[in-house]
Design an enzyme around this catalytic site. Structure first.
Site, PDB file in Angstrom:
ATOM      1  CG  ASP A 127      33.911  77.964  -6.260  1.00 44.14           C
ATOM      2  OD1 ASP A 127      32.923  77.664  -5.585  1.00 44.14           O
ATOM      3  OD2 ASP A 127      34.312  77.303  -7.232  1.00 44.14           O
ATOM      4  CG  ASP A 163      31.596  74.272 -10.091  1.00 49.63           C
ATOM      5  OD1 ASP A 163      32.734  74.614  -9.776  1.00 49.63           O
ATOM      6  OD2 ASP A 163      30.572  74.877  -9.678  1.00 49.63           O
ATOM      7  CG  PHE A 201      29.001  86.142 -10.104  1.00 50.68           C
ATOM      8  CD1 PHE A 201      29.502  86.452 -11.366  1.00 50.68           C
ATOM      9  CD2 PHE A 201      29.196  87.042  -9.059  1.00 50.68           C
ATOM     10  CE1 PHE A 201      30.169  87.654 -11.591  1.00 50.68           C
ATOM     11  CE2 PHE A 201      29.862  88.240  -9.275  1.00 50.68           C
ATOM     12  CZ  PHE A 201      30.351  88.545 -10.551  1.00 50.68           C
TER      13      PHE A 201
HETATM   14  C1  DX5 Z   1      31.045  79.661 -10.273  1.00 50.33           C
HETATM   15  C2  DX5 Z   1      31.242  78.775  -9.078  1.00 50.33           C
HETATM   16  C3  DX5 Z   1      29.910  78.154  -8.713  1.00 50.33           C
HETATM   17  C4  DX5 Z   1      29.911  77.453  -7.382  1.00 50.33           C
HETATM   18  C5  DX5 Z   1      28.634  76.671  -7.231  1.00 50.33           C
HETATM   19  O1  DX5 Z   1      32.249  80.261 -10.624  1.00 50.33           O
HETATM   20  O2  DX5 Z   1      32.216  77.773  -9.378  1.00 50.33           O
HETATM   21  O3  DX5 Z   1      29.584  77.247  -9.744  1.00 50.33           O
HETATM   22  O4  DX5 Z   1      30.975  76.680  -7.220  1.00 50.33           O
HETATM   23  O5  DX5 Z   1      27.650  77.607  -7.054  1.00 50.33           O
HETATM   24  P1  DX5 Z   1      26.110  77.275  -7.292  1.00 50.33           P
HETATM   25  O6  DX5 Z   1      25.863  75.863  -6.822  1.00 50.33           O
HETATM   26  O7  DX5 Z   1      25.402  78.303  -6.446  1.00 50.33           O
HETATM   27  O8  DX5 Z   1      25.895  77.433  -8.757  1.00 50.33           O
END
Ligand code: DX5
Length: 225
Positions: free
Chosen positions: A44, A183, A151
């Protein structure tokens, strides 16, 4: 360098650990135990402008690939992705996803394809699905954010399931083998809901790496989705 092939598993959604939630001190410690269970990994990338957070540069791609021996998917949450595509491609990303809300997103999709990579287009929760329509013929993946980007560790937005379903219907109508990725806030429960809604690729960060046994977490998840 030939981009790594992304193996879409048959009969279940692909499980894609997000490096954002892994142990940055030693990626191998986080990724080695699950490398035979995950399908690929996602990095990310955040620029502090498109999202209010900063994360990694292209160097993370080689680190994640070496720690996991898996293909790497770069999710660019950046204002001007066009400035970074060459660097992430050269670093070995096999799939690069830009945001529909970012500058020159359409030109970026074309550039990613011209480099022989898989191209993804991501939508923030508030961005309507129709924003993918002009790019459908070129896309390999549509990423539906199920949290506000920026985040890890946020709660899944169940209202996004309708958008996942609509995206699945749009892909079916297009007749193209576009992958559909969810996601954000994916855990054992929401993974099932997202897969049932039509997602065939699930990005999992904090629920995976905060679990006592990430390998057992993925094994159990595979049985459910
Ligand atoms: C947000 C990120 C998150 C990450 C996954 O910008 O893209 O979505 O990849 O994080 P979790 O699984 O902790 O939501």
């Amino acid at each position: 360098m030939k981009p790594p092939f992304f193996p879409l598993p048959s009969g279940r959604a692909a499980l894609v650990p997000s490096v954002l939630a892994a142990d940055f001190v030693c990626l191998k410690r986080s990724l080695a135990p699950i490398k035979k269970l995950a399908d690929w990994v996602q990095v990310d990338v955040m620029d502090g402008h498109f999202v209010p957070n900063l994360s990694f540069g292209p160097g993370i791609v080689a680190a994640a690939a070496s720690a996991s021996s898996l293909p790497v998917d770069a999710h660019l949450m950046v204002e001007e992705p066009g400035r970074f595509i060459d660097a992430f491609a050269a670093a070995g990303a096999g799939l690069i996803t830009v945001h529909a809300e970012a500058k020159l997103a359409g030109a970026c999709v074309k550039k990613i394809k011209a480099l022989g990579l898989r191209a993804g287009l991501a939508l923030r929760p508030g961005t309507p699905l129709k924003r993918v329509l002009p790019h459908l013929e070129e896309l390999d993946l549509i990423l539906i954010m199920t949290v506000e980007p920026g985040f890890g560790g946020q709660a899944f937005m169940p209202e996004m399931l309708g958008k996942v379903k609509a995206a699945r219907a749009l892909i079916a109508k297009s007749g193209r083998g576009i992958w559909l990725q969810a996601d954000g806030g994916i855990n054992a429960l929401t993974a099932e809901a997202a897969a049932l809604s039509g997602a065939d690729s699930l990005v999992i960060g904090s629920a995976l790496f905060s679990s006592r046994n990430p390998a057992a977490f993925l094994r159990a998840l595979k049985k459910k989705i």
